[in-house]
Motif scaffolding. Structure first.
Motif, mmCIF file in Angstrom:
data_model
loop_
_atom_site.group_PDB
_atom_site.id
_atom_site.type_symbol
_atom_site.label_atom_id
_atom_site.label_comp_id
_atom_site.label_asym_id
_atom_site.label_seq_id
_atom_site.Cartn_x
_atom_site.Cartn_y
_atom_site.Cartn_z
ATOM 1 N N ALA A 258 0.826 -1.216 0.000
ATOM 2 C CA ALA A 258 0.000 0.000 0.000
ATOM 3 C C ALA A 258 0.856 1.261 0.000
ATOM 4 C CB ALA A 258 -0.928 -0.001 1.209
ATOM 5 N N HIS A 259 0.268 2.316 -0.547
ATOM 6 C CA HIS A 259 0.941 3.614 -0.620
ATOM 7 C C HIS A 259 0.739 4.437 0.648
ATOM 8 C CE1 HIS A 259 1.627 2.892 -4.896
ATOM 9 N NE2 HIS A 259 0.362 2.510 -4.983
ATOM 10 N N CYS A 260 -0.113 3.973 1.553
ATOM 11 C CA CYS A 260 -0.407 4.695 2.790
ATOM 12 C C CYS A 260 -0.395 3.699 3.939
ATOM 13 C CB CYS A 260 -1.769 5.394 2.690
ATOM 14 S SG CYS A 260 -3.171 4.252 2.670
ATOM 15 N N PRO A 261 -0.462 4.159 5.181
ATOM 16 C CA PRO A 261 -0.523 3.219 6.311
ATOM 17 C C PRO A 261 -1.752 2.307 6.229
ATOM 18 C CG PRO A 261 0.052 5.406 7.075
ATOM 19 C CD PRO A 261 -0.340 5.556 5.634
ATOM 20 N N PRO B 220 4.234 2.394 5.798
ATOM 21 C CA PRO B 220 5.225 2.096 4.765
ATOM 22 C C PRO B 220 6.448 2.986 4.869
ATOM 23 C CG PRO B 220 3.402 3.332 3.831
ATOM 24 C CD PRO B 220 3.010 2.997 5.238
ATOM 25 N N ALA B 221 7.569 2.414 4.489
ATOM 26 C CA ALA B 221 8.795 3.206 4.410
ATOM 27 C C ALA B 221 8.680 4.158 3.223
ATOM 28 C CB ALA B 221 9.996 2.281 4.227
ATOM 29 N N PRO B 222 9.312 5.310 3.300
ATOM 30 C CA PRO B 222 9.266 6.221 2.163
ATOM 31 C C PRO B 222 9.915 5.606 0.938
ATOM 32 C CG PRO B 222 10.916 6.937 3.765
ATOM 33 C CD PRO B 222 10.135 5.829 4.399
ATOM 34 N N ALA B 223 9.381 5.959 -0.213
ATOM 35 C CA ALA B 223 9.915 5.411 -1.462
ATOM 36 C C ALA B 223 11.357 5.856 -1.657
ATOM 37 C CB ALA B 223 9.059 5.867 -2.645
#
Length: 296
Positions: A122-125, A291-294
């Motif tokens: 996922a792109h968010c928590p 998520p960890a930052p990209a």
């Protein structure tokens, strides 16, 4: 955003998502993915699945409107694999809430595939909830797992913000397991808990400089985030034991457990960090995976 599957309305999951939306003064989006009728065509769905999906979403919407009438609700019935649809839609969300539909009580078996895949990609928590396992009256406490070798501001921010909205206490927990033998069974943690006092900390004789550095870092984070969230009381803890076991034990009666998704470039797209994955299996409270930052 809350993802729901076929079957009875997951009350604990929906209530958590609606309560979070109310606290944030945000819209709640209810998502139920419809299976493809023809795999080669991503726009074909059966009338039966569409009717079932609509009934599921309507049941969830009714529950939210009854218990949280001030929350604005929207619904979506995308066509495709549930995990893929939720991951795609997470790019537009601040938070995804899902239920745990996994191993039925066997913590070493796989987590429900949708929850696992969404928490990983996922792109968010993502918050995963185990219906029936959450404490009926959780304490107003948010536990944040801290890795002193890889501190994640995103995880700390989410945990402190959640506590601020709820008037809850924050426990920053770092598990120090370097001096311990191979793990005991899942869920077992040595009953030695160390609350770090506000003053100087006397290190254990065998701990050395690493212990001092970890204590300093934890106190620094409490001070740093205390200035960002002045209404939140927080304590830092160094606890001996396996990280997953320690976090599960500390969060047993908590409102929320927050962990970061640790992984280097590329690997994070394949695997969830081992601690994050294990606490999703075993924690009795809702678990937020941040998520960890990209990275390029």
């Amino acid at each position: 955003m809350v993802g729901v599957a076929d079957g009875p309305v997951p009350h604990a999951v929906v209530r958590f998502a609606a309560h979070e939306a109310a606290l944030r003064h945000a819209e709640l989006r209810i998502v139920h993915a419809l299976p493809l009728l023809a795999p080669a065509d991503d726009h074909v769905r059966s009338p039966e699945s569409a009717a079932r999906g609509a009934a599921v979403v309507e049941g969830v919407e009714e529950l939210v409107r009854l218990q949280y009438p001030d929350v604005t609700v929207t619904c979506a019935l995308p066509i495709g694999h549930p995990a893929g649809m939720l991951v795609d839609l997470s790019a537009e969300a601040a938070l995804v809430v899902l239920g745990h539909r996994g191993s039925g009580g066997f913590p070493r078996l796989p987590l429900g595939s949708v929850s696992r895949q969404v928490a990983t990609h996922a792109h968010c928590p993502v918050v995963v909830i185990r219906p029936g396992r959450t404490a009926h009256q959780p304490h107003d406490r948010v536990v944040i797992g801290v890795d002193v070798d890889d501190v994640r501001d995103e995880a700390l921010d989410l945990g402190y913000a959640a506590a601020d909205r709820r008037g809850a206490h924050v426990d920053l927990v770092y598990a120090q397991d370097a001096r311990f033998p191979p793990p005991a069974p899942v869920g077992v943690v040595p009953p030695v808990f160390g609350l770090l006092p506000p003053g100087p900390i006397e290190p254990l004789p065998e701990a050395g400089a690493g212990h001092d550095a970890a204590c300093h870092l934890l106190h620094r984070e409490v001070s740093r985030f205390g200035s960002r969230y002045p209404r939140v009381d927080a304590d830092a803890h160094m606890v001996p034991g396996r990280p997953a076991d320690v976090l599960v034990e500390w969060a047993r009666d908590a409102t929320l457990l927050v962990v970061g998704s640790r992984g280097l470039t590329g690997l994070r797209r394949l695997l969830l960090g081992s601690v994050s994955a294990e606490v999703l299996h075993t924690a009795e409270c809702p678990v937020a995976v941040v998520p960890a930052p990209a990275r390029d």
